[in-house]
Write an enzyme that holds these catalytic residues in place. Sequence first.
Site, mmCIF file in Angstrom:
data_model
loop_
_atom_site.group_PDB
_atom_site.id
_atom_site.type_symbol
_atom_site.label_atom_id
_atom_site.label_comp_id
_atom_site.label_asym_id
_atom_site.label_seq_id
_atom_site.Cartn_x
_atom_site.Cartn_y
_atom_site.Cartn_z
ATOM 1 N N ASP A 124 -0.380 -3.387 -7.545
ATOM 2 C CA ASP A 124 -1.623 -3.071 -6.844
ATOM 3 C C ASP A 124 -2.843 -3.543 -7.647
ATOM 4 O O ASP A 124 -2.696 -4.115 -8.730
ATOM 5 C CB ASP A 124 -1.675 -1.552 -6.581
ATOM 6 C CG ASP A 124 -2.202 -1.230 -5.195
ATOM 7 O OD1 ASP A 124 -3.000 -2.019 -4.661
ATOM 8 O OD2 ASP A 124 -1.836 -0.170 -4.649
ATOM 9 N N ASP A 157 6.569 4.026 -4.421
ATOM 10 C CA ASP A 157 5.171 3.567 -4.512
ATOM 11 C C ASP A 157 4.438 4.388 -5.577
ATOM 12 O O ASP A 157 5.043 4.870 -6.545
ATOM 13 C CB ASP A 157 4.517 3.647 -3.122
ATOM 14 C CG ASP A 157 3.391 2.639 -2.927
ATOM 15 O OD1 ASP A 157 2.280 2.895 -3.437
ATOM 16 O OD2 ASP A 157 3.603 1.586 -2.282
ATOM 17 N N LYS A 208 5.972 -3.726 -6.825
ATOM 18 C CA LYS A 208 4.733 -3.862 -6.052
ATOM 19 C C LYS A 208 3.586 -3.662 -7.030
ATOM 20 O O LYS A 208 3.554 -2.670 -7.759
ATOM 21 C CB LYS A 208 4.684 -2.818 -4.935
ATOM 22 C CG LYS A 208 3.351 -2.776 -4.195
ATOM 23 C CD LYS A 208 3.385 -1.747 -3.056
ATOM 24 C CE LYS A 208 1.987 -1.549 -2.469
ATOM 25 N NZ LYS A 208 2.005 -0.504 -1.414
ATOM 26 N N ASP A 212 -4.850 -1.813 3.405
ATOM 27 C CA ASP A 212 -3.746 -0.940 3.816
ATOM 28 C C ASP A 212 -3.689 -0.736 5.329
ATOM 29 O O ASP A 212 -4.708 -0.582 5.994
ATOM 30 C CB ASP A 212 -3.875 0.432 3.142
ATOM 31 C CG ASP A 212 -3.412 0.397 1.700
ATOM 32 O OD1 ASP A 212 -3.149 -0.705 1.173
ATOM 33 O OD2 ASP A 212 -3.316 1.482 1.096
ATOM 34 N N ARG A 272 0.097 -9.526 -0.295
ATOM 35 C CA ARG A 272 -0.596 -8.831 0.775
ATOM 36 C C ARG A 272 -1.778 -9.663 1.216
ATOM 37 O O ARG A 272 -2.521 -10.185 0.398
ATOM 38 C CB ARG A 272 -1.058 -7.462 0.269
ATOM 39 C CG ARG A 272 0.039 -6.404 0.325
ATOM 40 C CD ARG A 272 0.136 -5.779 1.684
ATOM 41 N NE ARG A 272 -1.104 -5.088 1.966
ATOM 42 C CZ ARG A 272 -1.384 -3.874 1.497
ATOM 43 N NH1 ARG A 272 -0.504 -3.197 0.816
ATOM 44 N NH2 ARG A 272 -2.549 -3.322 1.769
#
Length: 420
Positions: free
Chosen positions: A185, A106, A183, A240, A236
Amino acid sequence: MVRRLWSDGVLLAVLIACVWWPLATGGAPGGASKARVDLRSPKYLHYKQEYRRNLLSNGLGVTPPMGWNSWNHFACAVNETIIRETADAMVSTGLSKLGYEYVNIDDCWAEIARDYNGNLVAKNTTFPSGIKALADYVHGKGLKLGIYSDAGYFTCSKTMPGSLRREEQDAKTFASWGIDYLKYDNCNNDGTKPTVRYPIMTRALMKAGRPIFFSLCEWGDLHPALWGAKLGNSWRTTNDISDTWDSIMSRADLNEPYAELARPGGWNDPDMLEIGNGGMMKHEYVVHFSIWAISKAPLLLGCDIRNLDKDTAEIISNKEVIAVNQDSLGIQAKKVRSEGDQEVWAGPLTGYRVAVLLVNRGTYRYTVIAHWDDIGLPLDTVVEARDIWEHKTLKNTFVRNITATVDAHSCKMYILKPVS
Ligand SMILES: *[C@@H]1O[C@H](CO)[C@@H](O)[C@H](O)[C@H]1NC(C)=O
Ligand SMILES: *[C@@H]1O[C@H](CO)[C@@H](O)[C@H](O)[C@H]1NC(C)=O
Ligand SMILES: *[C@@H]1O[C@H](CO)[C@@H](O)[C@H](O)[C@H]1NC(C)=O
């Protein structure tokens, strides 16, 4: 004949333009395009379906991805030793045999400054061997390596650059390193919509030529379930997660209304698993794993799998629950009934089976009942029930409903199979 071919070609070009143009110019996908052909006509159905598919067409995520990600346990303290040892543990614990394959780094893996060519550089103190060497190591174990970037100028930690305006360059870098999963963001962006910034990375990944699972992480801001399947393999639906009962249950609730929009190749993502991080009781982690599995969520472990305790290993290794998640029908379960703290979640599986989850969210023991008309079975269907946490097929068969006493913050999970 020649004329027909010619006109079909023109129509195809118009269609491509209609679908492609809003994406290419950064408009909302499927948005303002004014098709000059009737897309509902059966004649164009083929093209329509062709272009409604995942723009990536990378063949990935046919079932929800399974693996591990560094964030929930290590946050910015991740380094290459941890990644190597995690890959080792994935194999030695037997998790890789159960389907866990991605080892995902990440945030915080890169230097704040790009090199003189503008390329991302692995952080020299924590990833001294570089990402390519790490990918080779992880691939050598039969696993896949994932990485992280951001559709902004900096990632959320602000300790490394994002990929905004560098999409093609970074996608090429990731492909050249042998990356298998990205991933992406949404922090520190330029204020434009995710539907403007995410398609640019989608196209960059296509051009980079290596199939890379594309995980959209814009936190559900712009209902990505409505457009994510054109751009990526998962999206998503929430902010979070954290390692608390309220956090997992609220993420489950936020993710659930989008159930109809999940499908093989594109999944709703209520964030990574917290099982094994110590904030909850075993029965609460069982609920966490059960809801993620039945919801066809990515099963990305978030604990330190180098040091698995017995309960964590037991939960995340439950083959029967994993099989519900990986069932090839790929239909996300829904919350079909809730009465106070008692909930019934259900979804179809291959072989005319149904997965049913009875959840007690309250602090007292309750009886929870699943009625056939809630879970989509004809009323007179007689079923056999297998309890997939107890690993037992129940002695009695059931008709019209199945009932169980469920402890506080606990669940019962069954696979119902019609008997003839
Ligand atoms: C690591 O990179 C920084 C610049 O980003 C540099 O100042 C430092 O000398 C490097 N350290 C090593 C061990 O290479
Ligand atoms: C990674 O972190 C661990 C634990 O914090 C430490 O023991 C190890 O030396 C670190 N490795 C690198 C390459 O920084
Ligand atoms: C559940 O089904 C049984 C028949 O299998 C029936 O006798 C019972 O009344 C049902 N319970 C409820 C609450 O509907």
